[in-house]
Scaffold this active site. Structure first.
Site, short mmCIF file in Angstrom:
data_model
loop_
_atom_site.label_atom_id
_atom_site.label_comp_id
_atom_site.label_asym_id
_atom_site.label_seq_id
_atom_site.Cartn_x
_atom_site.Cartn_y
_atom_site.Cartn_z
N ILE A 1 11.02 -8.98 -20.91
CA ILE A 1 11.06 -8.06 -21.72
C ILE A 1 12.36 -8.47 -22.82
O ILE A 1 13.34 -9.05 -22.51
CB ILE A 1 11.49 -6.69 -21.04
CG1 ILE A 1 10.05 -6.11 -20.49
CG2 ILE A 1 12.06 -5.69 -21.99
CD1 ILE A 1 10.28 -4.88 -19.78
N SER B 1 11.31 -10.75 -7.65
CA SER B 1 12.34 -10.12 -8.48
C SER B 1 13.64 -10.99 -7.68
O SER B 1 13.79 -11.02 -6.45
CB SER B 1 12.33 -8.55 -8.17
OG SER B 1 13.55 -8.09 -8.53
N GLY B 2 14.55 -10.69 -8.52
CA GLY B 2 16.02 -11.25 -8.07
C GLY B 2 17.13 -10.31 -7.40
O GLY B 2 18.27 -10.45 -7.20
N CYS C 1 0.93 -1.16 -0.18
CA CYS C 1 0.13 -0.19 -0.09
C CYS C 1 0.80 1.18 0.01
O CYS C 1 2.15 1.35 -0.37
CB CYS C 1 -1.02 -0.07 1.22
SG CYS C 1 -1.89 -1.66 1.47
N ASP D 1 -2.44 -10.12 7.75
CA ASP D 1 -1.13 -9.80 8.44
C ASP D 1 -1.10 -8.28 9.03
O ASP D 1 -0.51 -8.46 10.17
CB ASP D 1 0.26 -9.70 7.32
CG ASP D 1 -0.05 -8.89 6.05
OD1 ASP D 1 -1.15 -8.36 5.89
OD2 ASP D 1 0.93 -8.77 5.45
#
Length: 595
Positions: free
Chosen positions: A291, A363-364, A2, A103
């Protein structure tokens, strides 16, 4: 995931406070498009605001700001707590009553049960404000890795906070510019924490909380959690087994969602490992977002396809062209919040992930920093020898012709940031002085005025890892990833930065954790049977776009006539001739717009 905002100010009317926080939330709506809410307490002149991106328990029970059943504690929360279910079970066992499966409510009740010590129990990415009515205190809390941003502004007896700096301006909280930010930006390519473009609007340090006392209008900032190494792991086979198990656990945690989730697949080692591990979860088919480019030197589609052949879920691929860069460039600049030379790649892939129906992705980010994936890990040892040279030689480096050699002049400052800027800096102090029409002395005073960290003098791989984690990743990669993804209402999760996995990585003996000949060798070896050989058996490329070509053809960026001052104009000409990196010209372009 958020966006949050709030103000505590006794000298402002309740109506005006509510109006200001509403304005802050309006400008943050992109990061929380699903719902919004306001909570206020006139007795202490407090207003909390919230913009919601619904991912866990997306119904009305997840509305924020939220309180416990007795309304003793209120919270506005941004982030995800990945271990909230086991904490919830602990709380249920001692009789705590819940009215949702969020949570958010777990954070509230954990605080009621354990006080501020509850913050260290949380595993996830988070930034929240928690108001304890009985205790007369408001806490601002930021996760241990600093994945989620949290900015605050103290002005006399008032406290304001927000997820983005633009919110302070929108509410008229402050418009006063920090005139030092252009210096920092031109040196680093970003504005390092805790600084921003606004004077005294600061970033709360990761793993810390700010406690605001309502009766005295005073505050203290204290640490609550620091990621540290466990007892050392010296067995190679043990290390590989623990890395496999630890990362699988982190991925499992972060796949938790009541909304569509996917993985950014660039084609590199890190994103490929995450995609393949996520694919092993039989409960849901993972979606991947990739991509590719027409420019073959940057196109990784062949490596992406090697991994996609092993994945059963939906696979989204998107071609990005020069014309897309041109079309969306003004929007990208507007979405930055703070100036930066990174993040355009994240903006595009987040745009497509959102279009493809995703609300969250893995993501890495973090693997390079943990396991030695950058050139700095090998270059760091040379600094040990450079630092032994006389200081006057460093000052003379200003007269070198090439950027690479001129940056040695940063070592004239006996400061750890001099070391970092030699490795990753953009413009040297003398050039920044020319661009901004300031003295070199003033520039150096701004860059090196903070306390020196004397323990950063080992010049080994662990030293490089500290730099890359606490400076480059913290200030650029994480901040840019958050702001650019949230501009599309997308949550980016980072399994490599799971607190337990980081502690595991830090516990590896340096000879196992780092390899001088093959970056991230231990990580690759741990998943060699899972990864296609072409994925790891190739030079590191990184998730990058053809910016050198695209910016050189961009009408505004490459037009030297639009730049102020001879030095800036000459830099544009050098860029068009292929003599300097695109990041320098991109920084100059942004300075032209702001200064």
């Amino acid at each position: 995931m958020c966006r949050i905002a709030g103000i505590i100010a006794k000298r402002i009317s309740h109506h005006e406070l509510t109006e200001k926080v509403s304005l802050m939330c309006d400008v943050l709506k992109h990061g929380g498009p699903d719902d919004g809410g306001i909570f206020s307490d006139e007795h202490v002149s407090l207003v909390f605001g919230h913009r919601r991106l619904s991912i866990i328990d997306p119904g009305i029970n997840g509305h924020q700001p939220m309180a416990d059943v007795n309304k003793r504690v209120w919270i506005t929360f941004n982030g995800e707590i990945y271990n909230y279910l086991p904490i919830r079970e602990q709380l249920l066992a001692v009789g705590v009553v819940f009215h949702s499966f969020t949570d958010t409510e777990v954070i509230i009740n954990a605080y009621l049960q354990w006080g501020v010590s509850s913050f260290s129990k949380l595993r996830g990415m988070f930034a929240f404000a928690l108001y304890d009515i009985k205790g007369g205190t408001t806490f601002l809390v930021r996760d241990a890795s600093g994945v989620k941003p949290l900015y605050y502004y103290v002005n006399g007896k008032s406290l304001s906070f927000a997820s983005e700096v633009r919110a302070f301006k929108s509410a008229g909280t402050t418009h006063e510019t920090d005139h030092s930010w252009p210096v920092r930006f031109l040196a680093f390519g970003h504005i390092p924490e805790p600084f921003t473009t606004l004077k005294n609007v600061l970033s709360l340090q990761k793993g810390h909380y700010l406690a605001w006392q309502h009766d005295s209008c005073t505050y203290q900032i204290r640490p609550f959690y620091q990621i540290t190494a466990k007892p050392g792991i010296i067995s190679l086979e043990d290390a590989k087994a623990q890395i496999r198990a630890g990362l699988q656990t982190a991925v499992n945690r972060q796949l938790m969602a009541d909304a569509p989730i996917g993985v950014f697949l660039s084609g590199g080692t890190d994103s490929s490992i995450l995609s393949l591990l996520a694919n092993q979860q039989t409960e849901q088919q993972i979606k991947t977002i990739s991509i590719y480019f027409n420019e073959k030197n940057y196109d990784e589609s062949a490596y992406q396809n090697n991994v996609l052949q092993q994945i059963s879920g939906e696979k989204y691929t998107h071609l990005v062209k020069q014309k897309d860069f041109e079309e969306y460039f003004p929007k990208i600049i507007a979405d930055m919040d703070l100036p930066t030379t990174d993040g355009i790649n994240t903006w595009f892939i987040s745009k497509y992930a959102h279009q493809d129906g995703l609300k969250a992705v893995l993501s890495g980010v973090g693997a390079d920093e943990l396991f030695g994936g950058y050139p700095s890990f090998n270059r760091m040892k040379y600094l040990r020898y450079l630092r032994k040279l006389p200081s006057f030689l460093f000052k003379a480096a200003n007269y070198f012709q090439t950027d690479r050699h001129r940056k040695i002049s940063f070592l004239a400052n006996e400061h750890y940031l001099g070391d970092y800027l030699l490795l990753r800096g953009l413009f040297v102090a003398s050039d920044i002085a020319r661009i901004l029409d300031r003295s070199a002395g003033e520039v150096n005073e701004i860059l090196f005025s903070e306390q020196n960290l004397n323990h950063l003098n080992r010049y080994d791989e662990e030293h490089a890892a500290w730099f890359e984690t606490n400076l480059y990743m913290q200030n650029q990669l994480l901040r840019d990833t958050d702001v650019m993804s949230m501009s599309h209402g997308l949550e980016v999760r980072v399994p490599f930065l799971d607190e337990d996995f980081q502690e595991l990585a830090l516990s590896l003996a340096p000879g196992i954790r780092f390899d001088s000949y093959q970056p991230k060798k231990i990580l690759i070896d741990s998943f060699r049977d899972l990864l296609p050989e072409p994925t790891w058996n190739r030079p590191k490329m990184g998730f990058t776009f053809p910016f050198q070509e695209w910016m050189s053809r961009h009408g505004e960026i490459s037009n030297e006539k639009l730049y102020k001052g001879r030095f800036a104009k000459n830099e544009v000409l050098k860029f068009k001739n292929g003599q300097i990196h695109w990041s320098k010209i991109f920084a100059l372009y942004q300075i032209q717009q702001h200064v």
